[in-house]
Design a protein around this motif. Structure first.
Motif, PDB file in Angstrom:
ATOM      1  N   SER A 100     -10.947  -8.968   9.475  1.00 41.75           N
ATOM      2  CA  SER A 100     -10.517  -7.604   9.803  1.00 41.75           C
ATOM      3  C   SER A 100      -9.932  -6.919   8.570  1.00 41.75           C
ATOM      4  O   SER A 100     -10.180  -5.735   8.326  1.00 41.75           O
ATOM      5  N   PHE A 101      -9.163  -7.671   7.772  1.00 37.53           N
ATOM      6  CA  PHE A 101      -8.560  -7.100   6.575  1.00 37.53           C
ATOM      7  C   PHE A 101      -9.630  -6.797   5.523  1.00 37.53           C
ATOM      8  O   PHE A 101      -9.716  -5.675   5.004  1.00 37.53           O
ATOM      9  N   ALA A 102     -10.458  -7.793   5.209  1.00 40.14           N
ATOM     10  CA  ALA A 102     -11.466  -7.628   4.153  1.00 40.14           C
ATOM     11  C   ALA A 102     -12.493  -6.567   4.524  1.00 40.14           C
ATOM     12  O   ALA A 102     -12.895  -5.749   3.684  1.00 40.14           O
ATOM     13  N   GLY A 103     -12.918  -6.569   5.786  1.00 42.69           N
ATOM     14  CA  GLY A 103     -13.905  -5.589   6.218  1.00 42.69           C
ATOM     15  C   GLY A 103     -13.382  -4.166   6.142  1.00 42.69           C
ATOM     16  O   GLY A 103     -14.074  -3.255   5.649  1.00 42.69           O
ATOM     17  N   THR A 104     -12.163  -3.971   6.588  1.00 42.73           N
ATOM     18  CA  THR A 104     -11.563  -2.633   6.531  1.00 42.73           C
ATOM     19  C   THR A 104     -11.311  -2.213   5.087  1.00 42.73           C
ATOM     20  O   THR A 104     -11.497  -1.045   4.728  1.00 42.73           O
ATOM     21  N   GLN A 105     -10.887  -3.161   4.264  1.00 43.31           N
ATOM     22  CA  GLN A 105     -10.657  -2.875   2.850  1.00 43.31           C
ATOM     23  C   GLN A 105     -11.957  -2.434   2.179  1.00 43.31           C
ATOM     24  O   GLN A 105     -11.975  -1.451   1.406  1.00 43.31           O
ATOM     25  N   GLY A 127       0.791  -1.212   0.000  1.00 39.84           N
ATOM     26  CA  GLY A 127       0.000   0.000   0.000  1.00 39.84           C
ATOM     27  C   GLY A 127       0.826   1.266   0.000  1.00 39.84           C
ATOM     28  O   GLY A 127       0.399   2.297  -0.523  1.00 39.84           O
ATOM     29  N   THR A 128       2.024   1.200   0.572  1.00 40.11           N
ATOM     30  CA  THR A 128       2.849   2.404   0.657  1.00 40.11           C
ATOM     31  C   THR A 128       3.892   2.490  -0.452  1.00 40.11           C
ATOM     32  O   THR A 128       4.221   3.583  -0.920  1.00 40.11           O
ATOM     33  N   ALA A 129       4.431   1.352  -0.868  1.00 42.20           N
ATOM     34  CA  ALA A 129       5.537   1.375  -1.834  1.00 42.20           C
ATOM     35  C   ALA A 129       5.208   0.668  -3.140  1.00 42.20           C
ATOM     36  O   ALA A 129       5.474   1.174  -4.225  1.00 42.20           O
ATOM     37  N   GLY A 130       4.633  -0.540  -3.046  1.00 41.65           N
ATOM     38  CA  GLY A 130       4.305  -1.288  -4.260  1.00 41.65           C
ATOM     39  C   GLY A 130       5.517  -1.898  -4.918  1.00 41.65           C
ATOM     40  O   GLY A 130       6.560  -2.115  -4.301  1.00 41.65           O
ATOM     41  N   TYR A 131       5.386  -2.174  -6.218  1.00 41.42           N
ATOM     42  CA  TYR A 131       6.412  -2.841  -7.012  1.00 41.42           C
ATOM     43  C   TYR A 131       6.844  -4.115  -6.302  1.00 41.42           C
ATOM     44  O   TYR A 131       6.014  -4.897  -5.882  1.00 41.42           O
ATOM     45  N   MET A 185     -16.268  -0.309  -6.741  1.00 42.81           N
ATOM     46  CA  MET A 185     -16.486  -1.570  -7.440  1.00 42.81           C
ATOM     47  C   MET A 185     -15.385  -2.567  -7.113  1.00 42.81           C
ATOM     48  O   MET A 185     -15.655  -3.741  -6.835  1.00 42.81           O
ATOM     49  N   VAL A 186     -14.145  -2.107  -7.144  1.00 41.79           N
ATOM     50  CA  VAL A 186     -13.039  -2.994  -6.767  1.00 41.79           C
ATOM     51  C   VAL A 186     -13.190  -3.403  -5.304  1.00 41.79           C
ATOM     52  O   VAL A 186     -12.899  -4.550  -4.926  1.00 41.79           O
ATOM     53  N   GLY A 187     -13.665  -2.469  -4.487  1.00 39.54           N
ATOM     54  CA  GLY A 187     -13.883  -2.762  -3.072  1.00 39.54           C
ATOM     55  C   GLY A 187     -15.036  -3.702  -2.814  1.00 39.54           C
ATOM     56  O   GLY A 187     -15.277  -4.095  -1.662  1.00 39.54           O
ATOM     57  N   LEU A 203      -6.079   4.556   0.463  1.00 39.72           N
ATOM     58  CA  LEU A 203      -5.705   4.033   1.779  1.00 39.72           C
ATOM     59  C   LEU A 203      -6.189   2.620   2.133  1.00 39.72           C
ATOM     60  O   LEU A 203      -5.901   2.162   3.238  1.00 39.72           O
ATOM     61  N   PRO A 204      -6.932   1.909   1.284  1.00 40.42           N
ATOM     62  CA  PRO A 204      -7.431   0.599   1.717  1.00 40.42           C
ATOM     63  C   PRO A 204      -6.354  -0.362   2.192  1.00 40.42           C
ATOM     64  O   PRO A 204      -6.560  -1.090   3.180  1.00 40.42           O
ATOM     65  N   ASP A 205      -5.215  -0.420   1.522  1.00 38.73           N
ATOM     66  CA  ASP A 205      -4.160  -1.359   1.933  1.00 38.73           C
ATOM     67  C   ASP A 205      -3.567  -0.987   3.282  1.00 38.73           C
ATOM     68  O   ASP A 205      -3.334  -1.853   4.141  1.00 38.73           O
ATOM     69  N   VAL A 206      -3.302   0.286   3.473  1.00 38.43           N
ATOM     70  CA  VAL A 206      -2.658   0.738   4.710  1.00 38.43           C
ATOM     71  C   VAL A 206      -3.579   0.491   5.906  1.00 38.43           C
ATOM     72  O   VAL A 206      -3.156  -0.085   6.921  1.00 38.43           O
ATOM     73  N   THR A 207      -4.841   0.903   5.793  1.00 39.69           N
ATOM     74  CA  THR A 207      -5.761   0.710   6.910  1.00 39.69           C
ATOM     75  C   THR A 207      -6.023  -0.768   7.179  1.00 39.69           C
ATOM     76  O   THR A 207      -6.046  -1.206   8.331  1.00 39.69           O
ATOM     77  N   SER A 208      -6.208  -1.547   6.116  1.00 40.42           N
ATOM     78  CA  SER A 208      -6.495  -2.976   6.279  1.00 40.42           C
ATOM     79  C   SER A 208      -5.324  -3.698   6.936  1.00 40.42           C
ATOM     80  O   SER A 208      -5.526  -4.552   7.818  1.00 40.42           O
ATOM     81  N   ALA A 209      -4.114  -3.369   6.507  1.00 39.01           N
ATOM     82  CA  ALA A 209      -2.932  -4.027   7.062  1.00 39.01           C
ATOM     83  C   ALA A 209      -2.778  -3.725   8.545  1.00 39.01           C
ATOM     84  O   ALA A 209      -2.515  -4.627   9.356  1.00 39.01           O
TER      85      ALA A 209
END
Length: 546
Positions: free
Chosen positions: A232-237, A130-134, A193-195, A248-254
């Motif tokens: 917890s991950f899926a719900g927050t995402q 979520g913060t860096a990728g690649y 939609m992705v969410g 922010l979905p990745d950062v908050t979910s993680a």
């Protein structure tokens, strides 16, 4: 004079599609059947692709070669640069002796390999995505698991599979933002939609990780942890993607999933500790010889490079003012004879559009540079000498020489596929299937990520095709454009670029074929699940489309 792409060079779409599959099938054959080393498979495949571009697609020789070289340069920078610096940061903790402290601190939370995989491969890896990728999540998380004592093959494979859940929102939401820019569809609508697709995978991935590690019976032993981690991950995402947007979905979910799992483990632990074969006996020796419990200060010092990594990356990309300052040093270098000399045509684009060819050298703004700054600062945090710091960097470069060759070759392969029109032929072939297309739409994104190693690049390449096809068959374009991104996440684990990063981080250079064979079936399963979800949303669960 521009050269126009021809997406049907054989005069028959089915035949053109079959011919366009040749380089991909050749690459699969090299890795899965012949078990070639990754760099050799990459070099041979790019040669086959260049030959087909010239002979079948009638691409001018100089354009084919320049496009391939441009891809190779992209492989070195920024992707190769991220890989080098990420692995270097891990190697610094090993060279300084601090990694043993990290290992002990994780063991104090849980010694169970199943739960360690959930914490590091799934949750911590998602935060890095979520913060860096690649390649950052696979490089860092894979190195951590291998250092903890995981079987290196499983460390690499698990991190590749775990990296599925966060990819669609990786790099602060860049894949979704790219789709919105290419198609003109509202960014929040695409995020929503992705969410409403990816969380199904996010809920499934923790279970699947543990299952492939330990089997059904051992999976049930830690089902409470799997449930907490996944829910917890899926719900927050879902909540973040639907109400805040794609950044922010990745950062908050993680963060939520890590905290939730750690809190659970304060009150609950599995009845038996799972280890890989051959570890149990070694563990008994380790326990006898283990040093007294580490002090809090020692633990903080050992973890400080990775905490600092998160802070530096957030600073690097979290402020528009800082990004603008760093981008002042960015060089944009148009490739003479290639830039604007190839025209994309309908139906990939609505009107003939020149294909840009500009090499971006963002010396300061690159994520790899942020990681290098972390490496420099970590020298003082973990107390390692400059001599040892330099020697570790040299050993890292030596270790990564062959993986870098593979990364360069597969990015060259991706670029010749895109610039010649071969990748568009693949997409159009699938898009011609009519009412079945919603099921196959995620497979187009899957092909795009396999070719480029990036969900962002796949969306840039195929989002407009998905929109056009959706309008032709009477399906909401938002759904299929989102499906391109969601399907693409399943290919991250088999992308040659990702596999090269994973083998480099875990000391498995030369085992790329084995790792590819390990991940390919999981990848196909995940994209098929996405296809079913998309098909149902297109014709049965239309109320899920924003």
């Amino acid at each position: 004079m521009q050269w126009a792409q021809n997406y049907n060079p054989m005069g028959n779409m089915a035949l053109s599609f079959a011919v366009a599959c040749i380089p991909l099938l050749f690459f699969f054959w090299c890795l899965a059947i012949k078990k070639m080393k990754g760099y050799l498979a990459g070099l041979l495949t790019v040669a086959v692709a260049v030959l087909e571009a010239i002979v079948v697609y009638h691409m001018p020789v100089h354009l084919a070669l320049e496009a391939t070289v441009l891809g190779g340069l992209q492989g070195l920078w920024p992707i190769g640069w991220i890989v080098v610096t990420a692995v270097f940061l891990y190697e610094l903790t090993v060279a300084s002796g601090k990694f043993q402290v990290i290992s002990d601190s994780i063991a104090s939370i849980t010694e169970d390999r199943r739960l360690q995989a959930l914490l590091i491969a799934f949750s911590f890896g998602a935060f890095l995505e979520g913060t860096a990728g690649y390649g950052t999540p696979v490089a860092i998380a894979g190195g951590l698991l291998a250092g903890l004592g995981f079987n290196p093959f499983y460390a690499a494979g698990l991190c590749l599979i775990a990296n599925t859940a966060p990819v669609a929102f990786g790099g602060v939401g860049i894949p979704i933002l790219t789709s919105a820019q290419v198609t003109g569809i509202d960014t929040l609508s695409l995020s929503q939609m992705v969410g409403r697709q990816v969380p199904f995978l996010s809920l499934f991935v923790p279970f699947w990780l543990v299952f492939i590690m330990s089997g059904w019976k051992r999976t049930l032993e830690v089902f409470p942890a799997i449930l907490v981690s996944g829910l917890s991950f899926a719900g927050t995402q879902y909540l973040t993607a639907n109400f805040l947007g794609p950044e922010l979905p990745d950062v908050t979910s993680a963060i939520v999933s890590m905290v939730s799992l750690v809190l659970l483990l304060k009150f609950w632990q599995p009845k038996t500790i799972f280890r890989f074969k051959g570890e149990k006996k070694q563990e008994s020796v380790d326990r006898d010889e283990r040093k007294p419990k580490q002090r809090l200060g020692q633990i903080v010092q050992a973890w400080s490079p990775f905490v600092l990594l998160v802070l530096v990356i957030c600073i690097w990309g979290g402020s528009e003012r800082i990004k603008a300052f760093l981008n002042q040093a960015t060089l944009l270098l148009p490739i003479p004879g290639l830039d604007q000399m190839i025209a994309q045509v309908k139906p990939i684009v609505t009107q003939a559009t020149p294909y840009g060819a500009v090499y971006k050298f963002d010396g300061l703004a690159a994520t790899g540079t942020a990681i290098l700054v972390t490496c420099v600062l970590s020298k003082f945090l973990i107390g390692i000498s400059w001599k040892k710091w330099g020697a570790t960097f040299g050993l890292t470069i030596k270790k990564l020489a062959l993986p870098l060759v593979m990364i360069v070759s597969v990015l060259g392969f991706a670029y010749i596929e895109n610039y010649s029109g071969m990748s568009a032929t693949l997409g159009l072939g699938l898009a011609s299937t009519g009412v079945v297309f919603p099921f196959l739409a995620p497979f187009i994104g899957w092909i795009g990520v396999f070719l480029t190693g990036s969900d962002t690049s796949s969306n840039a390449l195929f989002s407009n095709l998905q929109k056009v096809s959706a309008n032709q068959i009477g399906v909401d374009p938002t759904l299929l454009v989102a499906a391109n991104s969601t399907g693409g996440v399943a290919a991250k684990m088999i992308s040659p670029q990702s596999i090269a990063v994973a083998t480099a981080a875990t000391g498995l250079v030369g085992k790329e074929g084995s790792l590819f064979r390990f991940t390919i079936l999981h990848s196909l399963l995940f994209v098929a699940i996405t296809g079913v979800i998309t098909f149902l949303q297109a014709y049965v669960l239309q109320w899920m489309i924003p």
